[in-house]
Design an enzyme around this catalytic site. Sequence first.
Site, short mmCIF file in Angstrom:
data_model
loop_
_atom_site.label_atom_id
_atom_site.label_comp_id
_atom_site.label_asym_id
_atom_site.label_seq_id
_atom_site.Cartn_x
_atom_site.Cartn_y
_atom_site.Cartn_z
N GLY A 29 -27.10 18.57 3.00
CA GLY A 29 -27.63 19.86 3.44
C GLY A 29 -28.73 20.43 2.56
O GLY A 29 -29.70 21.00 3.07
N LYS A 86 -32.18 25.69 10.96
CA LYS A 86 -32.38 26.57 9.82
C LYS A 86 -32.90 25.80 8.61
O LYS A 86 -32.48 24.68 8.34
CB LYS A 86 -31.07 27.26 9.46
CG LYS A 86 -30.65 28.28 10.50
CD LYS A 86 -29.80 29.36 9.90
CE LYS A 86 -28.35 29.19 10.25
NZ LYS A 86 -27.52 30.31 9.74
N PHE A 142 -23.72 5.93 6.39
CA PHE A 142 -23.85 6.54 5.05
C PHE A 142 -22.52 7.10 4.53
O PHE A 142 -22.34 7.27 3.32
CB PHE A 142 -24.89 7.67 5.07
CG PHE A 142 -26.32 7.20 5.24
CD1 PHE A 142 -26.97 6.52 4.22
CD2 PHE A 142 -27.01 7.44 6.42
CE1 PHE A 142 -28.28 6.09 4.36
CE2 PHE A 142 -28.33 7.02 6.58
CZ PHE A 142 -28.97 6.34 5.55
N GLU A 161 -15.53 21.24 9.08
CA GLU A 161 -16.45 21.80 10.08
C GLU A 161 -16.16 21.22 11.47
O GLU A 161 -16.38 21.90 12.48
CB GLU A 161 -17.91 21.56 9.69
CG GLU A 161 -18.37 22.29 8.41
CD GLU A 161 -18.64 23.80 8.59
OE1 GLU A 161 -18.45 24.33 9.71
OE2 GLU A 161 -19.02 24.45 7.60
#
Lengths: 398, 398
Positions: free
Chosen positions: B131, B168, B195, B210
């Site tokens: 992120g 975002k 990955f 999440e």
Amino acid sequence: VLTQVPATALATDLSRPPTTTWTVRAAKEVNYCVRVANNLLAPDDRTLITAGGTGSRDRRRRFLVVDAAVEALYGERLRRYLRRHGAEYEIRVVKADETVKTMETVLGIVAALDDFGIDRRRDPIIAVGGGVVLDIVGLVASLYRRHTPYVRVPTTLIGLVDAGIGVKTGVNHGVHKNRLGTYEAPAETLLDRSFIATLDSRQVSNGLAEILKIGLIKDRRLFELLERHGQQMLDEKLAGRTPNAEAAVREVLSRAVHGMLEELQPNLWEHTLERLVDYGHSFSPTIEMRALPELLHGEAVCVDMALTTVIARRRGQLSVSDRDRVLAVMRRLRLPVLAPVCRVDVLVDALRDTVRHRDGQQRIPLPVGIGGAVFANDITEEELASALEELTELAVAE
Amino acid sequence: VLTQVPATALATDLSRPPTTTWTVRAAKEVNYCVRVANNLLAPDDRTLITAGGTGSRDRRRRFLVVDAAVEALYGERLRRYLRRHGAEYEIRVVKADETVKTMETVLGIVAALDDFGIDRRRDPIIAVGGGVVLDIVGLVASLYRRHTPYVRVPTTLIGLVDAGIGVKTGVNHGVHKNRLGTYEAPAETLLDRSFIATLDSRQVSNGLAEILKIGLIKDRRLFELLERHGQQMLDEKLAGRTPNAEAAVREVLSRAVHGMLEELQPNLWEHTLERLVDYGHSFSPTIEMRALPELLHGEAVCVDMALTTVIARRRGQLSVSDRDRVLAVMRRLRLPVLAPVCRVDVLVDALRDTVRHRDGQQRIPLPVGIGGAVFANDITEEELASALEELTELAVAE
């Protein structure tokens, strides 16, 4: 003010997983207002204090970024105005020139904004100044918490008719002008020509060049208004001292703003590289940079327009008499038609740079008569040399 | 890929100047693709080298920003891949953690981008990492020349199902997380779960939190898949070692991504503050910050979800057995349901902060059964205290 239009549906359907590709579609609607609002700092005028905001009278907080030159001339009136309207405010003064148009200045403003604290759904940031301040504050507003509303108050003529009414923001980085920026519409842009009174007259000419541009490529009546009233407008700094002069000033500004917005609106994010408003902006970026600090932006633009006027005449797109009318208006607005830096090799460099910026093609707007234009992609070095020679003769003959 | 939809007409009419107000309206269409693309670095796979670009094979230039951890594990394969596909490339390695998520890092990447030189209409920037890298590179791409296309390749599970698939971007500023940022869609996001094999298992749990969130608020089947297969998914790091496990992994990822995108798409610019995807994100920002570095993001989110699960149960929105199923799945995914930092005063602070961020209201998603939710605006300190007491007993009884 940004509102969202209904998004189209997801291209895939939840009832049939596992899928492996999703296309996300949405549209951001941009909707902003440009308004003539004379004498914003008049004590009882509520335009500025209400612009872009939704806060109630009793908890109005305003963060302003003001050009140092504007602060010196109008700072006291601005504070009196804000106090009178019961605002808690913070004024951040920026000595705005290209050297402070950096991310460092952006971060300084962000830190001040954090210290002051605003409710980003209610309290717009207000930018008061020329193009540099408007560009910097626009970038702050687009980055701060991923968007904070802001109001633009241009105080230069070039800001009123050009830099202030679009959506571009930006700062320089390294040697590159506007290398970092965004497209971020203001909540409102307020056009108050009373600020022009304190500009020096060269700055007024600088702004008139961008108005002339709109006249030349798309509005013959605007050109004729400048031909008839331009000199007086310059002398009076747009004050409109007689009813006739006032009417002319109003119509000139209105047509200039309207013409510019008509071009910007369908191409707000510059997906199209053929832009009429790039007239005068094909050779001028290089001319301006090489001549620094000798030429102002509008002056370099005017030299570019004089050169391309001659090119258009040599191509038979413009009569000799129209060419001479155009050059005469430039002189009347006290704008240069030529600069020492204009050598053929510089123009060739400028053209190469422009081609690179316009994705491999020239896309140079060239006048067709006065008030019309086409895009040229075939200007040669020889043509530049001949046009420069003709322009030099005309400039000397003057 | 950004394209422009036809703009509506100017609200005013050039035939009647002088006008004094213009409304500029336009819509920016955002259209991006999220794709499952396993094993991107396989020598003959053309997905990565063609993603987001329009360049011909013979002048492909790629600027990549890669997380240092990814570089250590996959750098050699990545270079081999790029060479095999004839790309001129530059790889900028960023040791990505919250401390380097700054504008300074953005400017460093910009300088490297300037040195390398890309054709921003043809050569996308490629971000490979978690992120933090995706957020930083997204901001670079949105600022560089006011927009440069970029491709997201998340390498963490949380990136694959959450941070990597939205629009975002952002960096921290001062003490504020993501204080500066934009909304900027990537050209493409490529989801390669190979990955995940090299993540440590706590990072896998972090991402599963999440996924669980999406199940709890809107997809009962997703919850049940996690209940049945979550532990094996965690143990195998999503490798899907049997046909059954593989089918479950695919469906879980597909449902998680789909559920997330369904929520994001109609609210891409966050005009609506009632967001289901904020489930688990009402108390967790404060919990995460106060517990630093003890809790990972997903772990703090899970504590928040456990607490709000108990609140929902106490409100009669959820049965005792469903509450216990939820807590059992959390444990099976090796996620915490409580943390020492969770005291009533901390939760009250967290609630106050959240209300401030959500424009004066709580807007807290609360489960209704498993797979449904409503927004609550009336959670009290007493309710928090009772729920915390109940959760503490349940956690101890475990």
